[in-house]
Design a protein around this motif. Structure first.
Motif, PDB file in Angstrom:
ATOM      1  N   HIS A  56     -18.858  -0.744  -4.257  1.00  0.00           N
ATOM      2  CA  HIS A  56     -18.423  -0.977  -2.769  1.00  0.00           C
ATOM      3  C   HIS A  56     -17.422  -1.926  -2.664  1.00  0.00           C
ATOM      4  O   HIS A  56     -17.088  -2.546  -3.492  1.00  0.00           O
ATOM      5  CB  HIS A  56     -19.792  -1.475  -2.070  1.00  0.00           C
ATOM      6  N   LEU A  57     -16.846  -1.784  -1.239  1.00  0.00           N
ATOM      7  CA  LEU A  57     -15.383  -2.626  -0.885  1.00  0.00           C
ATOM      8  C   LEU A  57     -16.192  -4.195  -0.745  1.00  0.00           C
ATOM      9  O   LEU A  57     -16.958  -4.268   0.269  1.00  0.00           O
ATOM     10  CB  LEU A  57     -14.905  -2.205   0.401  1.00  0.00           C
ATOM     11  N   GLU A  64     -11.994  -3.064   9.234  1.00  0.00           N
ATOM     12  CA  GLU A  64     -10.862  -2.891   7.964  1.00  0.00           C
ATOM     13  C   GLU A  64     -11.000  -1.637   7.336  1.00  0.00           C
ATOM     14  O   GLU A  64     -10.357  -0.670   6.923  1.00  0.00           O
ATOM     15  CB  GLU A  64     -10.868  -3.991   7.027  1.00  0.00           C
ATOM     16  N   ARG A  65     -12.536  -1.286   7.072  1.00  0.00           N
ATOM     17  CA  ARG A  65     -12.711   0.074   6.303  1.00  0.00           C
ATOM     18  C   ARG A  65     -12.478   1.150   7.111  1.00  0.00           C
ATOM     19  O   ARG A  65     -12.023   2.168   6.547  1.00  0.00           O
ATOM     20  CB  ARG A  65     -14.109  -0.142   6.016  1.00  0.00           C
ATOM     21  N   LEU A  66     -12.551   0.892   8.540  1.00  0.00           N
ATOM     22  CA  LEU A  66     -12.409   1.973   9.492  1.00  0.00           C
ATOM     23  C   LEU A  66     -10.796   2.230   9.557  1.00  0.00           C
ATOM     24  O   LEU A  66     -10.364   3.390   9.465  1.00  0.00           O
ATOM     25  CB  LEU A  66     -12.977   1.789  10.757  1.00  0.00           C
ATOM     26  N   ALA A  67     -10.201   1.160   9.592  1.00  0.00           N
ATOM     27  CA  ALA A  67      -8.716   1.463   9.523  1.00  0.00           C
ATOM     28  C   ALA A  67      -8.182   2.115   8.058  1.00  0.00           C
ATOM     29  O   ALA A  67      -7.288   3.161   8.184  1.00  0.00           O
ATOM     30  CB  ALA A  67      -7.960   0.051   9.453  1.00  0.00           C
ATOM     31  N   LEU A  68      -8.813   1.539   6.975  1.00  0.00           N
ATOM     32  CA  LEU A  68      -8.289   2.219   5.750  1.00  0.00           C
ATOM     33  C   LEU A  68      -8.841   3.831   5.828  1.00  0.00           C
ATOM     34  O   LEU A  68      -8.015   4.653   5.328  1.00  0.00           O
ATOM     35  CB  LEU A  68      -9.175   1.758   4.463  1.00  0.00           C
ATOM     36  N   ARG A  69      -9.897   4.041   6.179  1.00  0.00           N
ATOM     37  CA  ARG A  69     -10.296   5.708   6.140  1.00  0.00           C
ATOM     38  C   ARG A  69      -9.509   6.489   7.081  1.00  0.00           C
ATOM     39  O   ARG A  69      -9.330   7.442   6.820  1.00  0.00           O
ATOM     40  CB  ARG A  69     -11.654   5.630   6.747  1.00  0.00           C
ATOM     41  N   ALA A  70      -9.111   5.793   8.138  1.00  0.00           N
ATOM     42  CA  ALA A  70      -8.120   6.502   9.049  1.00  0.00           C
ATOM     43  C   ALA A  70      -6.744   6.888   8.442  1.00  0.00           C
ATOM     44  O   ALA A  70      -6.073   7.778   8.873  1.00  0.00           O
ATOM     45  CB  ALA A  70      -7.922   5.693  10.380  1.00  0.00           C
ATOM     46  N   ARG A  71      -6.371   6.137   7.710  1.00  0.00           N
ATOM     47  CA  ARG A  71      -4.751   6.231   7.135  1.00  0.00           C
ATOM     48  C   ARG A  71      -4.874   6.764   5.693  1.00  0.00           C
ATOM     49  O   ARG A  71      -3.918   7.210   5.137  1.00  0.00           O
ATOM     50  CB  ARG A  71      -4.197   4.961   7.216  1.00  0.00           C
ATOM     51  N   GLN A  72      -5.876   6.305   4.843  1.00  0.00           N
ATOM     52  CA  GLN A  72      -5.742   6.442   3.525  1.00  0.00           C
ATOM     53  C   GLN A  72      -5.928   7.749   3.046  1.00  0.00           C
ATOM     54  O   GLN A  72      -6.971   8.432   3.390  1.00  0.00           O
ATOM     55  CB  GLN A  72      -6.521   5.773   2.755  1.00  0.00           C
ATOM     56  N   LEU A 116      -1.956  -1.589   4.182  1.00  0.00           N
ATOM     57  CA  LEU A 116      -1.976  -0.482   5.330  1.00  0.00           C
ATOM     58  C   LEU A 116      -0.467  -0.128   5.714  1.00  0.00           C
ATOM     59  O   LEU A 116      -0.361   1.119   6.092  1.00  0.00           O
ATOM     60  CB  LEU A 116      -2.823  -1.207   6.587  1.00  0.00           C
ATOM     61  N   ASP A 117       0.401  -0.824   5.649  1.00  0.00           N
ATOM     62  CA  ASP A 117       1.784  -0.545   5.899  1.00  0.00           C
ATOM     63  C   ASP A 117       2.372   0.586   5.024  1.00  0.00           C
ATOM     64  O   ASP A 117       3.123   1.433   5.412  1.00  0.00           O
ATOM     65  CB  ASP A 117       2.828  -1.780   5.570  1.00  0.00           C
ATOM     66  N   TYR A 118       1.565   0.618   3.828  1.00  0.00           N
ATOM     67  CA  TYR A 118       2.343   1.890   2.981  1.00  0.00           C
ATOM     68  C   TYR A 118       1.362   3.121   2.954  1.00  0.00           C
ATOM     69  O   TYR A 118       1.496   3.742   1.911  1.00  0.00           O
ATOM     70  CB  TYR A 118       2.643   1.241   1.545  1.00  0.00           C
ATOM     71  N   LEU A 119       0.458   3.223   3.897  1.00  0.00           N
ATOM     72  CA  LEU A 119      -0.500   4.318   3.943  1.00  0.00           C
ATOM     73  C   LEU A 119       0.285   5.331   4.725  1.00  0.00           C
ATOM     74  O   LEU A 119       0.739   4.921   5.532  1.00  0.00           O
ATOM     75  CB  LEU A 119      -1.934   3.890   4.223  1.00  0.00           C
ATOM     76  N   PRO A 120       0.004   6.669   4.666  1.00  0.00           N
ATOM     77  CA  PRO A 120      -0.770   7.147   3.571  1.00  0.00           C
ATOM     78  C   PRO A 120       0.190   7.543   2.255  1.00  0.00           C
ATOM     79  O   PRO A 120      -0.271   8.145   1.304  1.00  0.00           O
ATOM     80  CB  PRO A 120      -1.239   8.656   4.265  1.00  0.00           C
ATOM     81  N   GLY A 121       1.411   7.153   2.199  1.00  0.00           N
ATOM     82  CA  GLY A 121       2.165   7.526   1.164  1.00  0.00           C
ATOM     83  C   GLY A 121       1.871   6.790  -0.252  1.00  0.00           C
ATOM     84  O   GLY A 121       2.034   7.726  -1.223  1.00  0.00           O
ATOM     85  N   ILE A 122       1.188   5.875  -0.360  1.00  0.00           N
ATOM     86  CA  ILE A 122       0.562   5.233  -1.621  1.00  0.00           C
ATOM     87  C   ILE A 122      -0.838   5.362  -1.575  1.00  0.00           C
ATOM     88  O   ILE A 122      -1.564   4.805  -0.573  1.00  0.00           O
ATOM     89  CB  ILE A 122       1.122   3.910  -1.800  1.00  0.00           C
TER      90      ILE A 122
END
Length: 179
Positions: A56-57, A64-72, A116-122
């Motif tokens: 788990h994270l 933060e988890r929501l922001a990751l899921r939206a962009r990653q 987050l600045d580098y998602l979704p590219g990485i």
């Protein structure tokens, strides 16, 4: 009693064959790892093996988890032919701190916003190794397209400038290309 499934352990094996060709193997802090030609993800035999579990994270809040899921985006994208395996060990001073003290340092460095600045590219995945008794605390795995490599280098530079990196006592940057 609730039954929990056993931990799923991922093995990264440095070997003479595997799906990822090693382009470079650079110690950043502390001792390096033996030079190998390939890394096999899920391999069990090699010159060296690094094991981790994607649990788990631990340092992530709900927003933060929501922001990751939206962009990653996930791993294994066809265009992501480059990867980096970065094993990291933090000092005993880091682990002697309480969870809230570690989180405060993590927040002060803006670790998550930088990523987050580098998602979704990485795309990335974090594996925990400390509780498995491994030599490293974390195994960070990144995948990206060749045109994202400069952005990846910039992200690493920003992350390594954060206060929490003062607590890193071993780090190796292993760059890979899908074979």
């Amino acid at each position: 009693m609730t039954h929990r499934p056993p931990l799923a352990i991922t093995c990264f094996a440095g070997a003479e064959a595997g799906e990822w060709r090693v382009d470079s193997n650079t110690p950043v802090v502390g001792a390096g790892l033996a030079r190998v030609a390939h890394v096999a993800v899920g391999g069990a035999d090699g010159v060296w093996t690094l094991n981790g579990t994607a649990s788990h994270l631990r340092y992530t809040t709900a927003p933060e988890r929501l922001a990751l899921r939206a962009r990653q985006e996930g791993l294994g994208r066809p265009g992501s032919t480059r990867a980096a395996l970065i094993p990291i060990r933090k000092s005993e001073d880091w682990w002697a701190m309480a969870q809230d003290e570690r989180r405060a340092i993590y927040d002060a460095g803006r670790h998550l916003p930088i990523g987050l600045d580098y998602l979704p590219g990485i795309a990335r995945k974090l594996y925990h190794s400390r509780d498995l008794g491994e030599d490293f605390d974390f195994l960070t795995w990144f995948e990206f397209a060749p045109d994202q490599e400069a952005a990846f280098d910039q992200m690493l530079e920003r992350l390594r400038a954060c206060a929490e990196w003062a607590f890193v006592d071993r780090e190796i940057d292993i760059r890979l290309t899908r074979s």
